[in-house]
Design a protein around this motif. Structure first.
Motif, mmCIF file in Angstrom:
data_model
loop_
_atom_site.group_PDB
_atom_site.id
_atom_site.type_symbol
_atom_site.label_atom_id
_atom_site.label_comp_id
_atom_site.label_asym_id
_atom_site.label_seq_id
_atom_site.Cartn_x
_atom_site.Cartn_y
_atom_site.Cartn_z
ATOM 1 N N MET A 3 0.863 -1.220 0.054
ATOM 2 C CA MET A 3 -0.051 0.030 -0.120
ATOM 3 C C MET A 3 0.895 1.226 -0.016
ATOM 4 O O MET A 3 0.517 2.238 -0.608
ATOM 5 C CB MET A 3 -0.918 -0.165 1.168
ATOM 6 C CG MET A 3 -1.941 1.318 1.179
ATOM 7 S SD MET A 3 -3.055 1.025 2.558
ATOM 8 C CE MET A 3 -3.954 -0.394 2.110
ATOM 9 N N ALA A 41 2.334 1.899 -3.303
ATOM 10 C CA ALA A 41 1.288 2.232 -4.234
ATOM 11 C C ALA A 41 0.933 3.866 -4.005
ATOM 12 O O ALA A 41 0.325 4.580 -4.886
ATOM 13 C CB ALA A 41 0.013 1.647 -4.336
ATOM 14 N N MET A 42 1.406 4.361 -2.878
ATOM 15 C CA MET A 42 0.726 5.873 -2.461
ATOM 16 C C MET A 42 1.737 6.591 -2.769
ATOM 17 O O MET A 42 1.651 8.136 -2.799
ATOM 18 C CB MET A 42 0.516 5.778 -0.783
ATOM 19 C CG MET A 42 -0.455 5.031 -0.365
ATOM 20 S SD MET A 42 -0.678 4.877 1.487
ATOM 21 C CE MET A 42 -0.740 6.542 1.762
ATOM 22 N N TRP A 44 -4.921 -1.142 -4.188
ATOM 23 C CA TRP A 44 -4.101 -0.439 -4.995
ATOM 24 C C TRP A 44 -4.348 -1.414 -6.358
ATOM 25 O O TRP A 44 -4.928 -2.606 -6.185
ATOM 26 C CB TRP A 44 -2.807 -0.583 -4.633
ATOM 27 C CG TRP A 44 -2.287 -2.080 -4.274
ATOM 28 C CD1 TRP A 44 -1.607 -2.821 -5.121
ATOM 29 C CD2 TRP A 44 -2.282 -2.495 -3.043
ATOM 30 N NE1 TRP A 44 -1.289 -4.022 -4.406
ATOM 31 C CE2 TRP A 44 -1.769 -3.908 -3.063
ATOM 32 C CE3 TRP A 44 -2.787 -2.110 -1.674
ATOM 33 C CZ2 TRP A 44 -1.615 -4.724 -2.049
ATOM 34 C CZ3 TRP A 44 -2.706 -3.049 -0.651
ATOM 35 C CH2 TRP A 44 -2.085 -4.359 -0.683
ATOM 36 N N ARG A 45 -3.983 -0.833 -7.343
ATOM 37 C CA ARG A 45 -4.180 -1.652 -8.577
ATOM 38 C C ARG A 45 -3.212 -2.739 -8.880
ATOM 39 O O ARG A 45 -2.257 -2.458 -8.624
ATOM 40 C CB ARG A 45 -4.165 -0.670 -9.853
ATOM 41 C CG ARG A 45 -5.371 0.399 -9.824
ATOM 42 C CD ARG A 45 -5.198 1.231 -11.226
ATOM 43 N NE ARG A 45 -5.347 0.402 -12.279
ATOM 44 C CZ ARG A 45 -5.250 0.830 -13.588
ATOM 45 N NH1 ARG A 45 -4.905 2.350 -13.782
ATOM 46 N NH2 ARG A 45 -5.503 0.070 -14.626
#
Length: 412
Positions: free
Chosen positions: A123, A126-127, A189-190
């Protein structure tokens, strides 16, 4: 690349959630010993419960990590943390219960949130912008090392000065707070599962086994430093009170090493960096077994901590390089389990050896095991194949080498 890219509200919120999720892990082994030490055979029971807790982590991390879905990660992480809070709460509230009941609670406390570390790491990656992922990983390491530096002192004070079971209740409260904090973070997230080329998750993860082996090798050195140090101090005729400051120096060195590693892009491939750093840590730990005097012990432990941080970071960065994005969360969880297993095996081996050999000899034997694991892992590590269709490599998937890190776990 700059740490300034991390100074955002979402990342700071993530850091608070990570503290709530990881502090109980750092508290657990010591807390469970203090909780039962006044019972008949308390220290033995405490050691068994701590082992059951670690077993829960080792079992839970890969099983739950492979079931974590990126697009709806938040409810998965929340359920795991809630289960951990229940396990810790049961230990604290039922501290006088039968050992079997305590063992079941310890297993749940270890297993339920075991996939959280990998999920939160994915995570975080992805941020932040792609250019800042290495700094994010280094920042995560500094945060975890800081937690592991403070948690034992807090646990000891609460257990000895207030109530023996209070650290367990604090751990339950921190995990419950982390559950609430998750709703201030993105839901997930993708991750396109097509990047695995139709391969089953288990096969993709198995391909990265050499990376897990070297991850276990790196944490085994930490186990040697932590578990054999008191006996080594006695062998050297030094006061046992030095153990705390020396291990604090190791943690401080690790935090500094994580910070320095994130400042720039270092020369050489990740595989070469990892090998050099693991050899450097092995050399420092071997010197710890050989040098006299607390001053030299402190010097080599601090240097070992600096190198250990870089070694762990390169392991997780390499994992990101050889696995496709959709398998990263599960890969981090398997690494978490491998690290826990490496710590447990090295600790057990050292404990057995201490019955027959001097502490310095036990440390050198552990360093030998580490070097063996390092050679096996490095020689068999997968490499990327840029010509593979869709970016799927023969050893994983193509991706930027930009992520990762136990606890130690381990962090400790």
């Amino acid at each position: 690349m700059s740490y300034r890219d991390l100074a955002t509200r979402p990342v700071l919120t993530w850091a608070l959630v990570a503290v709530g999720a990881r502090a109980p892990v750092a508290m657990a082994p010591l807390a469970v010993v203090f909780m039962v030490r006044d019972r008949p055979g308390g220290y033995t029971l405490g050691a068994v419960l701590a082992a059951v807790y670690v077993l829960g982590e080792i079992v839970g991390a890969p099983l739950l990590g492979m079931r974590l879905r990126a697009e709806r990660a938040r409810p998965h992480l929340a359920l795991g943390l809630a289960g951990g809070a229940v396990g810790f709460g049961a230990l604290g509230l039922a501290h006088d219960a039968h050992p079997v009941v305590l063992g079941a609670a310890a297993f749940v406390a270890g297993a339920a949130p075991a996939a959280t570390s990998g999920g939160l790491r994915a995570m975080l990656a992805a941020m932040v912008p792609e250019r800042a992922v290495q700094q994010a990983v280094s920042g995560e390491s500094m945060l975890i090392f800081g937690v592991w530096s403070v948690a034992p002192a807090v646990t000891t004070w609460l257990a000895l000065s207030v109530r023996p079971y209070l650290p367990m209740l604090l751990a339950a409260g921190l995990m419950a707070a982390a559950v609430a904090g998750l709703w201030a973070l993105p839901p997930g997230w993708r991750a396109d599962t097509a990047d695995r080329g139709g391969e089953p998750m288990r096969r993709v993860l198995w391909r990265a086994w050499p990376v897990y082996v070297t991850g276990a090798a790196g944490i085994s050195l930490l186990a040697l430093a932590e578990l054999v140090l008191p006996a080594l101090l006695e062998q050297r005729g030094l006061a046992l009170g030095w153990a705390g400051p020396l291990l604090a120096g190791f943690s401080a060195g690790s935090a500094a090493g994580a910070f320095v590693y994130g400042l720039r892009k270092w020369p050489g491939a990740l595989r070469a960096q990892s090998l050099v750093l693991l050899l450097a840590v092995s050399g420092c730990v071997a010197l710890v077994a050989l040098v006299p005097g607390a001053a030299w012990l402190a010097v080599f432990l601090v240097v070992a901590g600096v190198m250990e941080a870089g070694a762990m970071l390169t392991r997780n960065l390499l994992l990101r390089e050889v696995l496709p994005p959709s398998a990263l969360t599960a890969g981090y969880s398997v690494m978490y389990a491998a690290v826990g297993a490496g710590y447990a095996v090295t600790g057990t081996l050292s404990g057995v050896l201490l019955r027959w050999v001097a502490p310095s000899t036990a440390i050198l034997a552990g360093v030998g095991l580490t070097l063996l694991l390092t050679v096996v892992g490095v020689l068999r590590e997968p490499t990327r194949d840029r010509s593979a269709a869709g970016g799927v490599a023969s050893g994983g998937a193509e991706g930027a080498p930009v992520d990762g890190r136990r606890d130690p776990e381990r962090s400790l």
